[in-house]
Design a protein around this motif. Sequence first.
Motif: not given
Lengths: 331, 346
Positions: A133-136, A163-167, B74-77, B79-81
Amino acid sequence: MIKTERGGRVEIQRERLLWIYERMKLIRSFEDAVAELFAAGRIPGFVHLYAGEEAIGVGIMAHLGDDDYITSTHRGHGHCIAKGVSVREMMAELFGKATGSNKGKGGSMHIADVGKGMLGANGIVGGGGPLAVGAGLTLKTLGKKGVTVCFFGDGAAEQGTMHEAMNLASIWKLPVVFVCENNLFAESTPWTYHASVKNIADRAAAYDMPGVVVPAHDVFAVYEVANEAVQRARRGEGPSLIEARGFRFYGHFQGDPLTYRTPEDEARWRAHDPLTLFRARVLDQEFLAEDALDEVDRQVATMIAEATNFAESSAYPADAALLEDVYVSYP
Amino acid sequence: MTTRQITFREAINDALRQEMRRDPTVIVMGEDVAGGASLEHIEGRQEEAWGGVLGVTKGLVQEFGRARVLDTPISESGYIGAAVGAAATGLRPVAELMFVDFFGVCMDQIYNQGAKLRYMFGGKATVPMVVRTMIGAGFRAAGQHSGSHYSVFTHMPGLKTVVPSTPADAKGLLAAAIRDNDPVIFFEHKLLYDVEGPVPDGEYVIPLGQADVKRVGDDVTVVAIGRMVPLALAAAEDLAKTHGIGVEVVDPRTLSPLDAPTILNSVRKTHRLVVVDEDNPRCSVAADLVALVASEALEYLDEAPKMVTAPHAVVPFSPVLEDLYVPSAERIGHVIRTLMGHEIGV
């Protein structure tokens, strides 16, 4: 035009077909060589081998260049090779040598080459999702045309990070393609037990992105769905989820007793060897000549022998390397 | 250099603005950092956007836009990742972890990814990111919003840790943290946000790894961290007047890297050490500093070193208990007097 097992058709130039075969063969030979070297005690630590899943990495990476990024998994050798990381440096890395891609400080589970856009295998299951997600986010923020492909296993599909990443990728419309390599077992736990869904790709609906299942042994089918997902990402339309379902020829890690799968299952899946199927298909339809494929086999054998010699003859890191690169600078 | 009298909160905002103007790759991300700016009814009235739960990032979204001031779920893993991945590929993200206690839900991305990437990749990756996070008790916010926990991060190779105690330091150190090519965790004590002080106008950067002697004295060295610095200074002023004790107050400012020479030189001069730290005491920065002095300067010590810290306990809710939990100027003064042999008859 080549028919895919999904019923679609793809057009791939002869040179690209040869590249696909060469990369798949190189991955298979590399992993077979690593299995032997590991069994002989010449490679320390742990190795998780990609043999059997070659068509996924290569079918996806056929659409990427050096300006595109990937994040990877425990089983990262194939992703590296398909992304163009030097097999010499990779083999040296597995031996823990100073000439390795990570100077001998990462090993199999962290093998990487940021210069090639390969942001690392990952020792943490699901660890790569947020990184992708960060690279994107970088690509989008800087207005670049690249895409990021996030490989993850069926085991990682159950991690919160995925799940967090896909969202996140969906709400920010990032150029990320999520590729779930469903090789049926998270270590020894069958995916039919650990997943709440009939298809992991069905979860795409929860993130408002397209989701598709593709047979992992058919490089043409992977190529076909990857093309759609990568183009969509490049157009700025956001992420997609591809579930490539297949089989790993070796265990979760090399030396795993494999008690969780039956010989019948194994035989059934081995009949779907992506390399054998590729050969049969391109020869049958006369896209490539047998000589050309045999020549690739010979070149690959030479590359692996040369990589192994390079790794064996390279020096271990100097003691000073222990404290190097903890930081860029540390007064 | 001209200075302005501004708050700790405004100083941090100043540093973010300064660095975002200077470098287009700097982005700010976190929960509510724009704050409602994505809502249609607030569009065009963005001055009403929160700018962080305590208003530290207020106004940034108006100047830099939503592409560079990103509200996150609220997704700390996640967005910090993402900040780690963005840093490794060319941005300089400043991610806000609202309260440090929330490290429990995202430590893998901070430590297994952010902190280790460079080393594991043989130096072929850089991760120039900052995690800004609120610390500290005294807000009546109880167990999950009041910890300090910088000791946990200071323990970890690959991370740098910064705990400013004044508005000027906050500005200069945050600018340095953003320009730094390693991952930096920047700890902001929430009770300092309204404290005012003189802050240099314009570009201002304080190098990481330089302690600051906040008060010169000859009798005892007090190493204090973050909000404990103003408390130690208050105790020092009081002791100078009432007992004629000369307290030297050393603020390490960055815990990793640590400016050991400044601390050791002070102890070699005063022969006494008190460490004041709001974090829990076991395996802590306070314990680490005592170990440093014991192993490097034991022969200079006239008395055993003392630690004034929070107890080995969770931050409690009840105001009575919370006030007992946090070291106070009175407690610091008491320990110093005892160390100086002045306690009898006081």
